[in-house]
Design a protein around this motif. Sequence first.
Motif, short mmCIF file in Angstrom:
data_model
loop_
_atom_site.label_atom_id
_atom_site.label_comp_id
_atom_site.label_asym_id
_atom_site.label_seq_id
_atom_site.Cartn_x
_atom_site.Cartn_y
_atom_site.Cartn_z
N ARG A 157 39.57 30.87 39.57
CA ARG A 157 38.46 31.14 40.47
C ARG A 157 38.91 31.34 41.92
O ARG A 157 38.16 31.88 42.74
CB ARG A 157 37.43 30.00 40.40
N ARG B 190 33.11 45.02 29.46
CA ARG B 190 32.65 45.19 30.84
C ARG B 190 33.79 44.93 31.83
O ARG B 190 33.90 45.59 32.87
CB ARG B 190 31.47 44.24 31.12
N LEU C 182 37.06 40.25 35.30
CA LEU C 182 36.86 38.82 35.06
C LEU C 182 36.26 38.59 33.68
O LEU C 182 35.26 39.20 33.32
CB LEU C 182 35.91 38.23 36.10
N ARG D 103 37.18 42.75 44.78
CA ARG D 103 36.80 42.23 43.46
C ARG D 103 36.74 43.33 42.40
O ARG D 103 36.87 43.06 41.21
CB ARG D 103 35.45 41.53 43.54
N ARG D 104 36.52 44.56 42.84
CA ARG D 104 36.41 45.64 41.86
C ARG D 104 37.73 45.90 41.16
O ARG D 104 37.76 46.52 40.11
CB ARG D 104 35.98 46.93 42.56
#
Lengths: 312, 220
Positions: free
Chosen positions: B46, B150, B83, B78-79
């Motif tokens: 995280r 995803r 995750l 983050r793209r």
Amino acid sequence: MDARQAQRGHSGSVRLGAWLTHHGESLRDALRRLARRPLGSLLSMLVIAASLTIPMTLLATLHSARIGLAGWSNEAALLQLYLKPSVDEAEGRALLTRLKNDPAIADARLITPEKGLEQLAQTHAIDGLLSEIKNNPLPAVIEIHPADMKGLDALRDHLAALPEVETARMDSEAVERLRGLISAGEQLTMIFLAILAPALAITMGNTIRLELERRAHEVRLLQLIGATHAFIRRPLLYSGAVLGLGGTLLSLLLSMLAMRMLVEAAARHGWDMGIQDTLPNMLLLLIPVGVILGITAAWLASALQIRRIRPT
Amino acid sequence: MIQFERVSKAYPNDQTALKDVSFRLPAGRMVFLTGPSGAGKSTLLRLIPQIERPTSGKVLINGTDIGRLAAWRIPQFRRRIGLIFQNPNLLDELSVFDNVALPLRIQHYPREETARRVRAALDKVGLLDREKARPMELSGGEQQRVNIARALVAKPSIVLADEPTGNLDPELALDIMRIFTEFNAAGVTMLIATHALGLISQFDAPRLTLREGRMHLENA
Ligand SMILES: Nc1ncnc2c1ncn2[C@@H]1O[C@H](COP(=O)(O)OP(=O)(O)OP(=O)(O)O)[C@@H](O)[C@H]1O
Ligand SMILES: [Mg+2]
């Protein structure tokens, strides 16, 4: 941010198309979510509409009264020239003819002291008293209807300077006072609206905030996969716009109803207020104002709230 | 490349989850992160997408100290990370297809390319025929595969997985691990936290082990 992305990987126009598509999707998304809670959405729109209706009806009434007054004062705002006692009737008639030829004057009428006394007697039913007055104390008066309302003061000054004229009086003070009252009313209503605007923004903002709270799970996920705040916020801004639009449209409708009831009630009492049951175009301005207010409220609410929702 | 420099993390309740952790994972490598429950595996993962921030020390991704990233750059950052957490975290009101499409939608990918990539990702996890289903109509294992699709659809350069096979039967778990190795073969850096020691022993990848927040390096 979107423009920068457009430069990477794909041709700008294709991404721009997708970005525009997202606006369309956001609007549809906003409508779908509002439709999913019709009662809550209707309730917030009603709150907006209800609080806007009173000042809007007031504004409309005042506006209408102002128009009615403008027509009335055109007839009523006449000048009265009080002639000097030394001016005899022949001189008075000569002056009258001259005045009638003045293009600034639409019409003029001479009221001799005798006629003045007669009128006074008729209107006040004081025959007995007046017949005992031996020397008529009234001056000769010329009543003047100006050709137009502009330059009224200049006309009065010009006429007052004539050698035959003792004083020139404008009979529009009552009208002016009423007009002042209407202006004060309008200003007061505007102040009221200005105070109301933030309250409405808070109402709409709160609706948006609740919506965002319901979507916290989705917002967290979107943050995790790298959605910008602008992206997350977009459907909410459309929700705000729809709320503002619905609220102002509803309040226009309610104001129209209120005006009609007012006019009908007045008519039943045989009182023609000279007020129309149409809304002034000015109030249409409230629609974009409502939409902008809704968007601003949604923007603020989401700016505060999205930061508080943190990915887990 | 993922690099931790003397990273410690204490939660607000004074629970120290990581103590002075340093390691370097070069780009394109695959590593398993193991250790007993409560050792700090999830915490370590995280810290990378900035869901948590370290109490002290630095996390560098491709040489950039992510603690110094301006807030507005974080979404962009983050793209590039896929995750996969144990909880599939799918949106129930969207179809399987639309769930997988989300990472592309937020980047305004054109419709045709989105469809092509989503179908390719669903094909990889064996769910091509379920694209119209709602997440609630799927089994736990199927939901996890949607989650994986995803995470992979936007072709991230780093994939972080936290017990990705926790809900899956052994055969499916093996399938998923194979997908991960395929991805790694295509150059994606993979960091996979897991308890499934038996499963990972079948794969030739180094292991980082955490015990009570401290890092132990060992090789499988
Ligand atoms: N949000 C939190 N707030 C406070 N303490 C936390 C939080 N998350 C984790 N911890 C604590 O930090 C320590 C490490 O937790 P973490 O979830 O990283 O372990 P883990 O290795 O992932 O365990 P598991 O294998 O059970 O998932 C634990 O002692 C835990 O209680
Ligand atoms: Mg964990």
